[in-house]
Design a protein around this motif. Sequence first.
Motif, PDB file in Angstrom:
ATOM      1  N   VAL A 238       0.839  -1.199   0.000  1.00 37.45           N
ATOM      2  CA  VAL A 238       0.000   0.000   0.000  1.00 37.45           C
ATOM      3  C   VAL A 238       0.876   1.251   0.000  1.00 37.45           C
ATOM      4  N   ALA A 239       1.967   1.232   0.741  1.00 39.75           N
ATOM      5  CA  ALA A 239       2.862   2.396   0.804  1.00 39.75           C
ATOM      6  C   ALA A 239       3.474   2.698  -0.569  1.00 39.75           C
ATOM      7  N   ARG A 240       3.658   1.670  -1.393  1.00 43.20           N
ATOM      8  CA  ARG A 240       4.213   1.873  -2.735  1.00 43.20           C
ATOM      9  C   ARG A 240       3.175   2.424  -3.709  1.00 43.20           C
ATOM     10  N   ASP A 241       1.908   2.326  -3.365  1.00 42.95           N
ATOM     11  CA  ASP A 241       0.828   2.768  -4.244  1.00 42.95           C
ATOM     12  C   ASP A 241       0.506   4.235  -3.953  1.00 42.95           C
ATOM     13  N   PRO A 242       0.804   5.139  -4.874  1.00 40.90           N
ATOM     14  CA  PRO A 242       0.569   6.559  -4.618  1.00 40.90           C
ATOM     15  C   PRO A 242      -0.915   6.914  -4.488  1.00 40.90           C
ATOM     16  N   ALA A 243      -1.809   6.014  -4.887  1.00 43.41           N
ATOM     17  CA  ALA A 243      -3.241   6.273  -4.794  1.00 43.41           C
ATOM     18  C   ALA A 243      -3.860   5.701  -3.519  1.00 43.41           C
ATOM     19  N   SER A 244      -3.042   5.242  -2.591  1.00 41.81           N
ATOM     20  CA  SER A 244      -3.546   4.658  -1.354  1.00 41.81           C
ATOM     21  C   SER A 244      -3.004   5.398  -0.140  1.00 41.81           C
ATOM     22  N   THR A 245      -3.819   5.434   0.905  1.00 42.56           N
ATOM     23  CA  THR A 245      -3.446   6.071   2.162  1.00 42.56           C
ATOM     24  C   THR A 245      -3.963   5.217   3.303  1.00 42.56           C
ATOM     25  N   VAL A 246      -3.136   5.000   4.319  1.00 45.66           N
ATOM     26  CA  VAL A 246      -3.568   4.319   5.536  1.00 45.66           C
ATOM     27  C   VAL A 246      -3.198   5.208   6.714  1.00 45.66           C
ATOM     28  N   LEU A 247      -4.219   5.631   7.464  1.00 44.92           N
ATOM     29  CA  LEU A 247      -4.014   6.460   8.652  1.00 44.92           C
ATOM     30  C   LEU A 247      -4.426   5.676   9.880  1.00 44.92           C
TER      31      LEU A 247
ATOM     32  N   ILE B  93      -5.362   2.090  17.840  1.00 42.80           N
ATOM     33  CA  ILE B  93      -6.736   1.861  18.312  1.00 42.80           C
ATOM     34  C   ILE B  93      -7.765   2.072  17.199  1.00 42.80           C
ATOM     35  N   GLY B  94      -7.298   2.504  16.028  1.00 43.33           N
ATOM     36  CA  GLY B  94      -8.205   2.684  14.901  1.00 43.33           C
ATOM     37  C   GLY B  94      -7.427   2.852  13.614  1.00 43.33           C
ATOM     38  N   VAL B  95      -8.099   2.552  12.501  1.00 47.37           N
ATOM     39  CA  VAL B  95      -7.460   2.669  11.183  1.00 47.37           C
ATOM     40  C   VAL B  95      -8.503   3.055  10.144  1.00 47.37           C
ATOM     41  N   VAL B  96      -8.097   3.885   9.209  1.00 47.95           N
ATOM     42  CA  VAL B  96      -8.886   4.153   8.013  1.00 47.95           C
ATOM     43  C   VAL B  96      -7.939   4.024   6.828  1.00 47.95           C
ATOM     44  N   ALA B  97      -8.367   3.267   5.831  1.00 46.49           N
ATOM     45  CA  ALA B  97      -7.580   3.093   4.608  1.00 46.49           C
ATOM     46  C   ALA B  97      -8.405   3.626   3.439  1.00 46.49           C
ATOM     47  N   LEU B  98      -7.732   4.354   2.553  1.00 46.92           N
ATOM     48  CA  LEU B  98      -8.384   4.961   1.398  1.00 46.92           C
ATOM     49  C   LEU B  98      -7.671   4.567   0.119  1.00 46.92           C
ATOM     50  N   SER B  99      -8.438   4.468  -0.938  1.00 45.42           N
ATOM     51  CA  SER B  99      -7.890   4.240  -2.266  1.00 45.42           C
ATOM     52  C   SER B  99      -8.543   5.251  -3.195  1.00 45.42           C
ATOM     53  N   ARG B 100      -7.730   5.948  -3.973  1.00 43.98           N
ATOM     54  CA  ARG B 100      -8.238   6.971  -4.886  1.00 43.98           C
ATOM     55  C   ARG B 100      -8.190   6.453  -6.313  1.00 43.98           C
ATOM     56  N   HIS B 101      -9.221   6.812  -7.103  1.00 44.90           N
ATOM     57  CA  HIS B 101      -9.215   6.417  -8.508  1.00 44.90           C
ATOM     58  C   HIS B 101     -10.126   7.335  -9.320  1.00 44.90           C
ATOM     59  N   PRO B 102      -9.814   7.486 -10.607  1.00 41.94           N
ATOM     60  CA  PRO B 102     -10.675   8.287 -11.472  1.00 41.94           C
ATOM     61  C   PRO B 102     -11.969   7.531 -11.777  1.00 41.94           C
ATOM     62  N   THR B 103     -13.014   8.272 -12.115  1.00 41.94           N
ATOM     63  CA  THR B 103     -14.286   7.655 -12.494  1.00 41.94           C
ATOM     64  C   THR B 103     -14.799   8.299 -13.774  1.00 41.94           C
ATOM     65  N   LEU B 104     -15.711   7.649 -14.428  1.00 43.65           N
ATOM     66  CA  LEU B 104     -16.331   8.203 -15.630  1.00 43.65           C
ATOM     67  C   LEU B 104     -17.408   9.225 -15.282  1.00 43.65           C
TER      68      LEU B 104
END
Length: 153
Positions: A44-53, A63-74
């Motif tokens: 995930v760290a190698r993927d520039p479109a992903s974030t884990v906080l 005590i908590g985690v949120v993971a995000l993935s970004r991508h373009p859409t039509l």
Amino acid sequence: MATGTRYGVDFRAALPADSADLAALLGGEAQGTARSMALRLEAVARDPASTVLVATGWNGAVIGVVALSRHPTLSADRPLARITALVVAEEERRNGIGRLLIKAGAQAARAAGCDLLEASAPPGPGAAFLGALGFHAAGESLVRPLRKRGEAP
């Protein structure tokens, strides 16, 4: 990215050292061991479109985690951020940690140029929780705009 301390909880990007805590937090055999979690975090760290906080308590444990993935859409000019994981330790629930993780994730998504935050519609109280944070139904998912109307990108 949203980092810092709020209400005695620290928020920061996930680190390889968090692997054991994340494996325990996400639980179950499907999540595997700390070693497999470390490999996933590295990917995930190698993927520039992903974030884990992560949110950490007074003792530094996750005590908590949120993971995000970004991508373009039509359907939009700007990318969409999708929440791929949102978990708060059971003993820390109802303390505002989930709300703060969503806020930190939304800030990270906005900074990455996203206009919309999306999450799968969870069963039970999870849908009500997201609804209280401004998410609304959009097909099979729940979405929340990240910019106010008329706000320039």
